[in-house]
Every structure is written in C-alpha cells, then in structure tokens.
Design an enzyme around this catalytic site. Sequence first.
Site, PDB file in Angstrom:
ATOM      1  N   TYR A  23       1.303  23.020 -11.940  1.00 43.94           N
ATOM      2  CA  TYR A  23       1.575  21.956 -12.771  1.00 43.94           C
ATOM      3  C   TYR A  23       3.153  21.447 -12.173  1.00 43.94           C
ATOM      4  CZ  TYR A  23       2.908  17.338 -14.604  1.00 43.94           C
ATOM      5  OH  TYR A  23       3.241  16.423 -15.023  1.00 43.94           O
TER       6      TYR A  23
ATOM      7  N   LYS B 144       6.798  19.977 -10.710  1.00 42.61           N
ATOM      8  CA  LYS B 144       7.512  19.680 -11.596  1.00 42.61           C
ATOM      9  C   LYS B 144       9.235  20.007 -11.246  1.00 42.61           C
ATOM     10  CE  LYS B 144       5.845  15.835 -12.209  1.00 42.61           C
ATOM     11  NZ  LYS B 144       5.356  14.585 -11.714  1.00 42.61           N
TER      12      LYS B 144
ATOM     13  N   ASP C 118       0.709  -1.775   0.150  1.00 43.67           N
ATOM     14  CA  ASP C 118      -0.041  -0.060   0.656  1.00 43.67           C
ATOM     15  C   ASP C 118       0.817   1.370  -0.361  1.00 43.67           C
ATOM     16  OD1 ASP C 118      -2.545  -1.195   0.043  1.00 43.67           O
ATOM     17  OD2 ASP C 118      -2.807  -1.255   2.247  1.00 43.67           O
TER      18      ASP C 118
HETATM   19  N1  LIG Z   1       1.231  12.043 -19.298  1.00 41.09           N
HETATM   20  C1  LIG Z   1       2.609  12.997 -19.613  1.00 41.09           C
HETATM   21  O1  LIG Z   1       2.389  13.473 -20.430  1.00 41.09           O
HETATM   22  C2  LIG Z   1       3.321  13.084 -18.025  1.00 41.09           C
HETATM   23  C3  LIG Z   1       4.123  14.055 -18.519  1.00 41.09           C
HETATM   24  C4  LIG Z   1       5.178  14.140 -17.784  1.00 41.09           C
HETATM   25  C5  LIG Z   1       5.692  13.835 -16.645  1.00 41.09           C
HETATM   26  N2  LIG Z   1       4.784  12.797 -16.330  1.00 41.09           N
HETATM   27  C6  LIG Z   1       5.098  12.361 -14.636  1.00 41.09           C
HETATM   28  O2  LIG Z   1       5.171  11.206 -15.136  1.00 41.09           O
HETATM   29  C7  LIG Z   1       4.495  10.072 -13.787  1.00 41.09           C
HETATM   30  C8  LIG Z   1       3.627   9.181 -14.100  1.00 41.09           C
HETATM   31  O3  LIG Z   1       2.871   9.305 -14.880  1.00 41.09           O
HETATM   32  P1  LIG Z   1       1.759   9.195 -15.765  1.00 41.09           P
HETATM   33  O4  LIG Z   1       2.190   9.643 -17.339  1.00 41.09           O
HETATM   34  O5  LIG Z   1       2.636   6.873 -16.001  1.00 41.09           O
HETATM   35  O6  LIG Z   1       0.302   9.078 -15.317  1.00 41.09           O
HETATM   36  P2  LIG Z   1      -1.107   7.687 -15.268  1.00 41.09           P
HETATM   37  O7  LIG Z   1      -0.531   6.932 -15.782  1.00 41.09           O
HETATM   38  O8  LIG Z   1      -2.381   8.611 -14.639  1.00 41.09           O
HETATM   39  O9  LIG Z   1      -0.268   7.070 -13.595  1.00 41.09           O
HETATM   40  C9  LIG Z   1      -0.323   8.370 -12.226  1.00 41.09           C
HETATM   41  C10 LIG Z   1      -0.086   7.573 -11.233  1.00 41.09           C
HETATM   42  O10 LIG Z   1      -0.249   8.278 -10.115  1.00 41.09           O
HETATM   43  C11 LIG Z   1      -0.913   8.044  -8.391  1.00 41.09           C
HETATM   44  N3  LIG Z   1      -0.609   8.598  -8.165  1.00 41.09           N
HETATM   45  C12 LIG Z   1      -1.722   9.239  -7.824  1.00 41.09           C
HETATM   46  N4  LIG Z   1      -2.089  10.722  -6.758  1.00 41.09           N
HETATM   47  C13 LIG Z   1      -1.519   9.771  -5.777  1.00 41.09           C
HETATM   48  C14 LIG Z   1      -1.451   9.218  -4.715  1.00 41.09           C
HETATM   49  N5  LIG Z   1      -2.261   9.894  -3.581  1.00 41.09           N
HETATM   50  N6  LIG Z   1      -0.958   8.444  -3.639  1.00 41.09           N
HETATM   51  C15 LIG Z   1      -0.078   7.375  -4.199  1.00 41.09           C
HETATM   52  N7  LIG Z   1      -0.568   7.466  -6.306  1.00 41.09           N
HETATM   53  C16 LIG Z   1      -1.133   8.518  -6.102  1.00 41.09           C
HETATM   54  C17 LIG Z   1      -1.662   6.809  -9.899  1.00 41.09           C
HETATM   55  O11 LIG Z   1      -1.793   6.259  -9.043  1.00 41.09           O
HETATM   56  P3  LIG Z   1      -3.691   5.385  -8.736  1.00 41.09           P
HETATM   57  O12 LIG Z   1      -3.880   4.395  -9.755  1.00 41.09           O
HETATM   58  O13 LIG Z   1      -3.658   4.946  -7.313  1.00 41.09           O
HETATM   59  O14 LIG Z   1      -4.786   6.824  -9.825  1.00 41.09           O
HETATM   60  C18 LIG Z   1      -1.185   6.500 -10.948  1.00 41.09           C
HETATM   61  O15 LIG Z   1      -1.019   5.209 -10.887  1.00 41.09           O
HETATM   62  C19 LIG Z   1       3.875  11.142 -13.057  1.00 41.09           C
HETATM   63  O16 LIG Z   1       4.831  11.961 -12.309  1.00 41.09           O
HETATM   64  C20 LIG Z   1       3.822  12.361 -14.195  1.00 41.09           C
HETATM   65  O17 LIG Z   1       3.574  13.650 -13.603  1.00 41.09           O
HETATM   66  C21 LIG Z   1       3.567  12.120 -17.583  1.00 41.09           C
END
Ligand SMILES: NC(=O)c1ccc[n+]([C@@H]2O[C@H](COP(=O)([O-])OP(=O)(O)OC[C@H]3O[C@@H](n4cnc5c(N)ncnc54)[C@H](OP(=O)(O)O)[C@@H]3O)[C@@H](O)[C@H]2O)c1
Length: 251
Positions: free
Chosen positions: A157, A161, A64
Amino acid sequence: MIDALGSVGSLLLVGGTSDIAAATARRYLRERPLRVVLAARDTPRRTAVAEELAAAGARVEVLDFDADDPASPARMVAEAGGGGDIDVAVVAFGQLGDAEQLRTDPDAVAHLAQVNYVVPAVVGTELANRMRGQGHGVIVALSSVAGERARASNFVYGSTKAGLDAFFSGLADSLVGTGVSVLVVRPGFVRSKMTAELADAPLATTPDAVAEAIVTGIRAGRHTVWVPGVLRWVMSGLRHTPRAIFRRLPV
Ligand SMILES: NC(=O)c1ccc[n+]([C@@H]2O[C@H](COP(=O)([O-])OP(=O)(O)OC[C@H]3O[C@@H](n4cnc5c(N)ncnc54)[C@H](OP(=O)(O)O)[C@@H]3O)[C@@H](O)[C@H]2O)c1
C-alpha cells in the site's frame, strides 16, 4: 469557477463514496450551493451519498466510475466535463488491501498497484487535459504518509501511495502557468470505512479534518498538506531514521 473568496461552483469526486470525498463536499456546501459530480461504482452507498449531498443543497450528478474498467477514466472525465467546467476534482478512490495476502500474492500486488497508482495517474492525466482546456481547476490527490516511507507492515500500500504522490507532485510542476494546480494530501490514519476494522494509530484523525485541510489548502494555494499538520515534522524525522531503527518502530 472558484470565486474571489475561494468558494467552489463545481466539485468532481472520483471515488465519490469515499468518506473523505463526501466530507469535502459537505464542507464546501457549508459555504454555498454547488454542483457535485459523484463518480463511483453503482452501489447503495453511492445512492445514499447522492441523497445526503442533495439534501445539503448540492445539484448532484451521478456518474459510473470503476477503476477495474480501463475505459472508465476517459469516459468519466468526458461526461463530467460535458456538464460544465470542473473547478475542483478530488481523486479519492483507493484500497488498503490485505497486507498479509499482499506479502505473497503477486496478483493482489498487481491489482493494488493498478487501483492505487496506475488508474489515479490515468485519471490525473485526463483531468489535467480537461482542465488545461478550460484554463483553470484544482486536482486534489489523496496520497498518504504511508507513501513517505514504506513500512514492513503495509509496504505494498505504501509503495502505491509513493508512486501516486510522485506522479501528482510532478504533474503539479508540469502545470505551472496553465491556470491548473494540484494539491497533494498526505493524511495519517483517518477513521473512515477503509480503517473501520483497525485500531487507531497515533495522531488518528477524521474525514472532516481532512476535508477542512483540503478546503483551506486550496484557498491558500498550497501544493501539499499533511493531516494533522504535525505529521509533516514527524515524517521528516522518520524519513531520516536509520533503517535498522525504523523497521523496529511500532508504527
Ligand atoms: N482512511 C485512511 O486512514 C487514509 C489515510 C491516508 C490516505 N487515505 C486515502 O484517502 C482516499 C480515500 O479514503 P477514505 O479514507 O475516504 O476511505 P473509503 O471511505 O474506504 O473510500 C475509498 C473509496 O474508494 C473506492 N474504490 C475502491 N476501489 C475502487 C474501484 N475499483 N473503483 C472505483 N472506486 C473504488 C470505494 O468505493 P466503493 O464504495 O465502490 O467501494 C471507496 O468509497 C484513499 O485513496 C485512501 O488510500 C486514507
């Protein structure tokens, strides 16, 4: 232990349901079976990712982890470390937030700063302490090009970052000589759950491409990677663009 060929024996995914985190595990599993610790909130998606990675050959442990629970980072890292050394830890949890709400809602701003900056910094400190003790390990931090220069359209956001990026870049320098290293990853727009409702931005990429950059970046001993790589030069230009022009750019 990461072997002489750069293959990893154990991987901790903090925010294990993240599309980028899961893609990183799948990418490593193409090389050899490994222990994968999925630290995430207890959701059906966590169960699905655990089953998918087990079917791909992982020894999956589920823990968890909830960034809204202040006790969660220390407990999660202690439990993950209790099962053996952690070779690579990916700090992947994060939220995009609602940019419109974030313009005016102080509580939403505080919450996003907590989830995207404060808690990653706490998790990074816990991981660094644990990895210093074991004498090796790599911490991967998911930053973003959004943090390189905040844009009016999602500056909250972007600012979280920027803080995360500065923390993990400084942590990397503080760990020199300990056997522990940090890889800061700066993706542009990635087609994942996080962006599912949005139209593609220029140079949009995929979780698999980010995973590939993470694995090759660690193997090459890099400190920072941009995904796609050309964003390094794009952002270098944008960082020096006069503000009056920058704020009018449709990015
Ligand atoms: N997608 C983009 O365009 C992008 C670009 C640059 C950087 N990033 C960064 O890359 C990382 C991964 O993003 P992703 O694209 O893989 O998106 P994603 O699939 O939406 O993953 C984000 C994860 O964060 C978890 N999360 C959110 N709030 C939380 C909390 N309070 N406690 C625990 N877990 C939590 C979510 O888990 P749950 O399943 O529990 O909701 C989700 O699985 C993030 O830090 C994001 O900011 C993303």
